[in-house]
Design an enzyme around this catalytic site. Structure first.
Site, short mmCIF file in Angstrom:
data_model
loop_
_atom_site.label_atom_id
_atom_site.label_comp_id
_atom_site.label_asym_id
_atom_site.label_seq_id
_atom_site.Cartn_x
_atom_site.Cartn_y
_atom_site.Cartn_z
N HIS A 1 50.43 34.31 42.51
CA HIS A 1 49.94 33.72 43.76
C HIS A 1 48.42 33.72 43.75
O HIS A 1 47.81 34.27 42.84
CB HIS A 1 50.52 34.44 44.98
CG HIS A 1 50.08 35.88 45.14
ND1 HIS A 1 50.41 36.86 44.24
CD2 HIS A 1 49.35 36.49 46.11
CE1 HIS A 1 49.90 38.02 44.65
NE2 HIS A 1 49.24 37.82 45.78
N HIS B 1 45.91 35.04 45.54
CA HIS B 1 44.97 36.08 45.98
C HIS B 1 44.01 36.48 44.87
O HIS B 1 44.37 36.56 43.71
CB HIS B 1 45.73 37.31 46.50
CG HIS B 1 46.32 37.09 47.87
ND1 HIS B 1 47.35 37.86 48.36
CD2 HIS B 1 46.00 36.19 48.83
CE1 HIS B 1 47.64 37.43 49.59
NE2 HIS B 1 46.85 36.42 49.89
N ASP C 1 42.63 39.23 43.96
CA ASP C 1 42.90 40.40 43.10
C ASP C 1 43.93 40.08 42.01
O ASP C 1 44.26 40.93 41.19
CB ASP C 1 43.31 41.63 43.93
CG ASP C 1 44.60 41.42 44.70
OD1 ASP C 1 44.71 40.39 45.40
OD2 ASP C 1 45.50 42.28 44.61
N HIS C 2 44.42 38.81 42.01
CA HIS C 2 45.36 38.38 40.97
C HIS C 2 44.80 37.25 40.11
O HIS C 2 45.30 36.98 39.02
CB HIS C 2 46.68 37.92 41.60
CG HIS C 2 47.36 39.01 42.38
ND1 HIS C 2 48.53 39.61 41.96
CD2 HIS C 2 46.99 39.65 43.52
CE1 HIS C 2 48.85 40.56 42.82
NE2 HIS C 2 47.94 40.60 43.77
N HIS D 1 55.01 36.87 50.99
CA HIS D 1 53.67 37.46 50.95
C HIS D 1 52.65 36.32 51.11
O HIS D 1 51.73 36.40 51.92
CB HIS D 1 53.49 38.18 49.62
CG HIS D 1 52.13 38.76 49.40
ND1 HIS D 1 51.63 39.79 50.15
CD2 HIS D 1 51.17 38.45 48.50
CE1 HIS D 1 50.41 40.09 49.72
NE2 HIS D 1 50.10 39.29 48.73
N ASP E 1 53.03 40.39 44.33
CA ASP E 1 53.02 41.21 45.54
C ASP E 1 54.25 40.94 46.42
O ASP E 1 54.21 41.12 47.63
CB ASP E 1 51.75 40.93 46.37
CG ASP E 1 50.50 41.48 45.70
OD1 ASP E 1 50.62 42.21 44.70
OD2 ASP E 1 49.39 41.16 46.19
N HIS F 1 50.75 46.25 42.01
CA HIS F 1 49.93 47.34 42.55
C HIS F 1 50.64 48.68 42.36
O HIS F 1 51.86 48.74 42.36
CB HIS F 1 49.66 47.16 44.05
CG HIS F 1 48.77 46.01 44.37
ND1 HIS F 1 47.41 46.12 44.45
CD2 HIS F 1 49.06 44.71 44.65
CE1 HIS F 1 46.88 44.93 44.75
NE2 HIS F 1 47.87 44.06 44.88
FE FE Z 1 47.61 41.89 45.39
ZN ZN Z 2 48.47 39.41 47.16
#
Ligand code: FE
Ligand code: ZN
Length: 251
Positions: free
Chosen positions: A55, A57, A59-60, A114, A135, A173
């Site tokens: 996805h 985001h 942090d990905h 998410h 996530d 995570h």
């Molecule tokens: Fe994440």
């Molecule tokens: Zn995420």
């Protein structure tokens, strides 16, 4: 296929997929940062051949651009609904599509909730089954519902629960101890969940990754996979199924 776990940012995991018959190449799942991936590639003497994103985001996907500078022209996979949100995306996937990485074919799973465009990659070969779930799901819980509804997440969890029980779940995570603790407080009557918490607490000091999770264990311990368990429904005072799942989303 071999999976290399690279801890990144505060509590993210980046996964490098290795083809055992291709010693020179590798693919990466959700590179939230480029540096640790590049460091691994240099040390292992491998060339990156694909980026798989679950996805949009940051942090990905935060490492996509920098990785593309080092490995220009490689495909960047992501959900079709994420068009315009994933840096460098070249392939726009839908549930049921197939991709290959690490020498193994993966089926794309639509698992929104998410985010509205969240996908998972389910790899299956004679060495086993591996789901890269971003996530969508964590140990004994689900990801935050930022763009999706409980109904959408319920369908996503139904799709994941239908996979073979021995599926290894590589979530993005390290949330397991905290989330198992929270879920054990909610589903206080599940002895397996209580036992899981005790084991995690006993080993927490070692700082070892808790991934991969095992779908079989999640089905026995995560309240979010036990929406049709009579005991849990009774405890929450909701009918089994979607009402129980929705109630869990509110707690
Ligand atoms: Fe994440
Ligand atoms: Zn995420």
């Amino acid at each position: 296929m071999q999976v290399v776990v690279i801890p990144a940012l505060s509590d993210n995991y980046i996964y490098v997929l290795l083809d055992e018959f291709e010693p020179q190449t590798a693919a990466v799942v959700d590179p939230g940062a480029a540096a640790p991936v590049l460091e691994y590639m240099v040390q292992a003497g491998r060339r990156l051949t694909a980026i798989l994103n679950t996805h949009h985001h940051r942090d990905h996907t935060g490492g996509n651009a920098e990785l593309l500078r080092h490995f220009p022209g490689i495909p960047v996979y992501g959900g079709a609904e994420d068009r315009g949100r994933i840096p460098g995306q070249t392939v726009f996937l839908r549930g049921g599509d197939e991709v290959a990485a690490g020498g193994v074919a993966a089926k794309v799973l639509d698992i929104p909730g998410h985010t509205r465009a969240h996908i998972g990659y389910w790899f299956s070969s004679e060495t086993g089954h591996d789901l890269f779930s971003g996530d969508a799901v964590f140990g004994a819980t689900i990801g935050n519902l930022f763009e999706g509804t409980p109904d959408a997440m319920f369908r996503s969890m139904q799709n994941i629960r239908a996979l073979p029980p021995r599926t290894r779940i590589w979530c993005s995570h390290e949330y397991t101890l905290r989330c198992v603790r929270e879920s054990a407080a909610v589903d206080a009557h599940n002895p397996r969940l209580a036992a899981r918490l005790r084991t995690l607490e006993a080993t927490a000091g070692m700082g070892r990754p808790t991934v991969p999770l095992l779908l079989e264990e999640e089905c026995l311990t995560s309240p979010f996979f036990r929406w049709d368990d009579p005991g849990l429904s009774r405890l929450l005072g909701t009918p089994p199924g979607l009402p129980t799942f929705k109630r869990l989303c509110e707690i």
